[in-house]
Write an enzyme that holds these catalytic residues in place. Structure first.
Site, PDB file in Angstrom:
ATOM      1  CE1 TYR A 160      27.399  49.635  35.970  1.00 32.42           C
ATOM      2  CE2 TYR A 160      27.246  48.510  38.087  1.00 32.42           C
ATOM      3  CZ  TYR A 160      26.720  49.388  37.152  1.00 32.42           C
ATOM      4  OH  TYR A 160      25.538  50.024  37.416  1.00 32.42           O
ATOM      5  CG  ASP A 161      31.150  44.859  40.822  1.00 28.52           C
ATOM      6  OD1 ASP A 161      30.011  45.272  40.565  1.00 28.52           O
ATOM      7  OD2 ASP A 161      31.462  43.650  40.856  1.00 28.52           O
ATOM      8  CG  LEU A 219      22.150  40.618  45.168  1.00 30.93           C
ATOM      9  CD1 LEU A 219      22.810  39.314  44.715  1.00 30.93           C
ATOM     10  CD2 LEU A 219      21.554  40.452  46.562  1.00 30.93           C
ATOM     11  CD  GLU A 223      19.956  31.771  47.180  1.00 28.37           C
ATOM     12  OE1 GLU A 223      20.051  32.349  46.085  1.00 28.37           O
ATOM     13  OE2 GLU A 223      18.957  31.821  47.894  1.00 28.37           O
ATOM     14  CE  LYS A 253      25.983  38.573  42.102  1.00 28.26           C
ATOM     15  NZ  LYS A 253      25.920  38.662  40.657  1.00 28.26           N
ATOM     16  CB  CYS A 277      61.633  35.131   9.644  1.00 25.86           C
ATOM     17  SG  CYS A 277      62.237  34.888  11.322  1.00 25.86           S
ATOM     18  CB  CYS A 332      66.557  35.655  10.147  1.00 30.09           C
ATOM     19  SG  CYS A 332      65.430  34.476   9.386  1.00 30.09           S
ATOM     20  CB  CYS A 361      61.505  31.277   9.962  1.00 31.20           C
ATOM     21  SG  CYS A 361      63.188  31.691   9.479  1.00 31.20           S
TER      22      CYS A 361
END
Ligand code: IVH
Length: 694
Positions: free
Chosen positions: A35-36, A82, A106, A108, A400, A403, A419
């Site tokens: 988004y940023d 912000l 602070e 976030k 498997c 093999c 296996c």
């Protein structure tokens, strides 16, 4: 080149849809990082082409509210977002543009913004942010959150007060919630933020009340009947009135101190009780804040410093099956490579088919991928809202992939499929060969994963029995060890030299190299020092073996079962015939290079506390404990800040999550073996100390 107007349309639409999802529902469709990035591109596009700017631009709106049943509430003062910076240079640029005497730093908090409106000290309404002007009434739910006062304390309360804060789900409680949801057969939340959103958007406040949500105030909106000289003074007043404020907030006076705060909390990202995605720096003085004002989106007096994301979205391209040394077949996700927490990730284990079902992921899904610090990358959940119907369910293999042998369940109720073709399954053989060359076994420097594959694919080895009789003529037929001129290359000569030298390795290393289920270095050392030779170990009864310190009944039985198999014995015989040590002199001679004596004289873990969680292939629970104790370490049962290392095995639960939360070093089994062998210094080599995808 795309036309700027078309690109603008594209980006704008995408951002608005993402913003709708983010604020309107519990599940984001774009990761925060994506988004940023898109928002920045849109901003740059508009800066270059001012004609593109319009009222409907995602750059000029906070977000759009989605219509729900929750009644609309108009905020008295707009709730802004912000602007962000992503590195110290950008931060320095902002600090230079916005000089101030005091900055307030602070954390976030990664949660959901709420607005609490107090009238005459009483909580009148609580609302989500919505589009910044109008949010949704969630009073009934917010009122259930511990720590949010319904009435402000003290006499000096303003007539009107809008408190802005972040509601979050404490990380520890989040792990427990997911465990409980799973037991109840309900969907897990991908992360604490989604859990907080989901819990706040409950129609029934009793459900919200049952969730341990918390809030921390980080601002004020409209205020009547009170003025604050600074943001920090406002927080002090909020605290006196009984509102929760953060203890991590600091007033600083220089750009250097701001940067130190940013660095410190980047290094201690998981110390807080909640997730943080950065720090916020604010000009402290209210007069300065008012002078600087705001753009349509964000205040000019504050900036968010975003840390590199630990959670990203990427596409799950396929789920494949990887085969281990013991034949365990493990599904793992192949993803579009993404950068997360400092490294590019394209694979992540999904452990077993039950785990794939539990996570609800389908091939083709956009998934939430998390990698916190040095932790193993983990696919958390699908982004269901991004499905277009082309996704398909994963179907666990029945045979498997290496093999073609039919996979079996070892024991009833076992989640793993294995296996059974242990002797000649190419992937088991390759893994065994690779494992016997590891530092904790024979320690054959010139034999790695690629070399192991080459020796097998060139037909030189049909199992590990022939390893010590390889000759220069043989190596000419490989690609890794041959030179262009048709001879042996330097690595090839090194391999031959290594093979000769390691024949003298002590018995315990030979035992580890044999890949006997549950026999790791500790049991191997104990067996070697008690019995002294492979012959005596083979002849010992289950009781005698089990009676050995650090061995126990499970390992004893494993040994007995292993020696019952003819081709196992044939490997021992071939190695012995080639001159590999099959007996130690008793008591063992001290070996200065490799102190191979009893475990007690190797205090590699002196003073360290190690927690082992989940099941390990080469150790029983007691065996792992014993190995730690024998090296002077403390084997603790629970994870705390005092834990030095957390070893995470198969199906590890909340202890692993706690370790992640605390940012503790996490090791996989290979890392644990190295830690035991070499102490913490052995983990810095960079060749697999950190956990690896299959
Ligand atoms: S201040 C006017 N401080 O981050 C300034 N926001 O990405 C508005 N957030 O919408 C916000 N911790 O929900 C501020 N310490 C903090 C914060 C914080 C988390 C959220 C908030 C804001 C979003 C912006």
């Amino acid at each position: 080149m795309t036309n700027p107007a078309t690109r603008w349309q594209e980006l704008n639409q995408e951002l608005l849809a993402a913003s709708d999802a983010y604020y309107g529902s519990a599940e984001p469709i774009l990761s925060d990082a994506a988004y940023d990035e898109k928002l920045r591109e849109l901003q740059a596009l508009e800066a270059d082409h001012p004609g593109l700017r319009s009222e409907t631009s995602a750059t000029s709106r906070v977000a759009f509210a989605r219509t729900t049943d929750f009644a609309p509430v108009e905020h008295r003062q707009r709730m802004l977002s912000l602007d962000n910076v992503f590195n110290p240079e950008e931060l320095a640029g902002w600090l230079a543009r916005i000089p101030a005497e005091s900055y307030l730093c602070e954390l976030k908090i990664d949660g959901l913004a709420v607005n609490l409106r107090y009238v005459d000290g009483r909580l009148e309404v609580a609302a989500t942010r919505g589009d910044g002007r109008v949010g949704e009434d969630i009073t009934a739910n917010v009122a259930t959150i511990a720590g949010i006062p319904h009435r402000l304390q003290g006499r000096d309360v303003p007539t009107l007060l809008e408190v802005r804060g972040e509601v979050f789900f404490p990380t520890q409680a989040f792990t427990e919630l997911n465990e409980a949801l799973e037991v109840a057969g309900q969907n897990r939340f991908a992360n604490p933020r989604n859990a907080a959103a989901g819990s706040l958007r409950q129609k029934d406040p009793r459900v919200t009340a049952s969730r341990p949500l918390r809030m921390i105030a980080h601002g004020i909106g409209a205020v009547e009947g009170k003025e604050f000289p600074s943001q920090s003074a406002a927080y002090e007043a909020l605290a006196v009135w009984g509102l929760p404020v953060s203890e991590a907030t600091r007033v600083v006076h220089s750009p250097e101190e701001v940067l130190a705060y940013v660095t410190h909390h980047g290094d201690h990202r998981h110390d807080a009780s909640h997730e943080i995605d950065g720090v916020v720096i604010k000009v402290d003085a209210r007069s300065e804040q008012l002078r600087l004002g705001a753009t349509s989106r964000a205040p000019r007096w504050a900036i968010a410093y975003k840390y590199p994301p630990e959670e990203v979205h990427t596409r799950l391209l396929d789920i494949r099956i990887g085969g281990g040394r013991t034949g365990r077949c493990t599904p793992f996700g192949m993803m579009e490579p993404v950068l997360v927490a400092g490294s590019t990730v394209a694979m992540a284990t999904l452990h077993n088919a039950h785990e794939v079902v539990r996570k609800g992921v389908r091939v083709g899904d956009v998934v939430v991928l998390r990698k916190a610090g040095d932790v193993i990358p983990e696919i958390l959940a699908p982004v269901v809202s991004l499905r277009d119907g082309t996704e398909r369910d994963f179907v666990m293999a029945t045979h498997c992939p290496s093999c073609g042998t039919k996979l079996v369940q070892q024991r009833l109720g076992d989640k793993d499929l294995r296996c059974p073709n242990a002797r000649s399954c190419p992937s088991q053989l390759r893994e065994r060969l690779f494992a016997l060359a590891a530092r904790g076994a024979f320690d054959i420097e010139a034999l790695g994963a690629v070399g192991a594959r080459d020796l097998l694919e060139s037909g030189l080895l049909i199992d590990e029995g022939g390893l010590f009789t390889l000759t220069a003529d043989d190596l000419v037929r490989t690609s890794v060890y041959s030179s262009r001129s048709g001879g042996v290359n330097a690595t090839g000569w090194k391999l031959l030299e290594n093979l000769e030298a390691v024949k003298q390795q002590p018995l315990w290393r030979v035992l580890v190299a044999l890949s006997i289920r549950n026999v790791g270095p500790t049991a191997a050392r104990a067996l070697a020092s008690r019995f002294g030779s492979i012959e005596r170990i083979r002849e010992a009864s289950v009781e005698e073996l089990a009676d050995t310190e650090g061995v126990g009944a499970v390992i004893a039985q494993s040994l007995k079962d292993w020696f019952e198999v003819d081709w196992h014995v044939a490997i021992v015989e071939s190695w012995a015939a080639a001159g590999v040590t099959m007996a130690d002199e008793l008591p063992e001679a001290p070996d200065t290079d490799e102190p191979a004596g009893s475990a007690d004289d190797m205090q590699t873990l002196a003073g360290l506390t190690v927690v082992v969680t989940g099941s390990l292939e080469g150790f029983t629970r007691d065996g792992a404990k014993e190995a730690i104790l024998a090296r002077g370490g403390k084997a603790a049962g629970s994870v705390s800040r005092r834990t030095n290392f957390v070893v995470v095995g198969e199906n590890a639960g909340s202890k692993a999550a706690k370790a992640e939360e605390l940012g503790l070093p996490i090791l996989d089994e290979a890392g644990f073996v190295r830690l035991l062998e070499l102490g913490p210094a052995g983990l810095s080599g960079g060749d697999g100390g950190a956990p690896v995808a299959p």
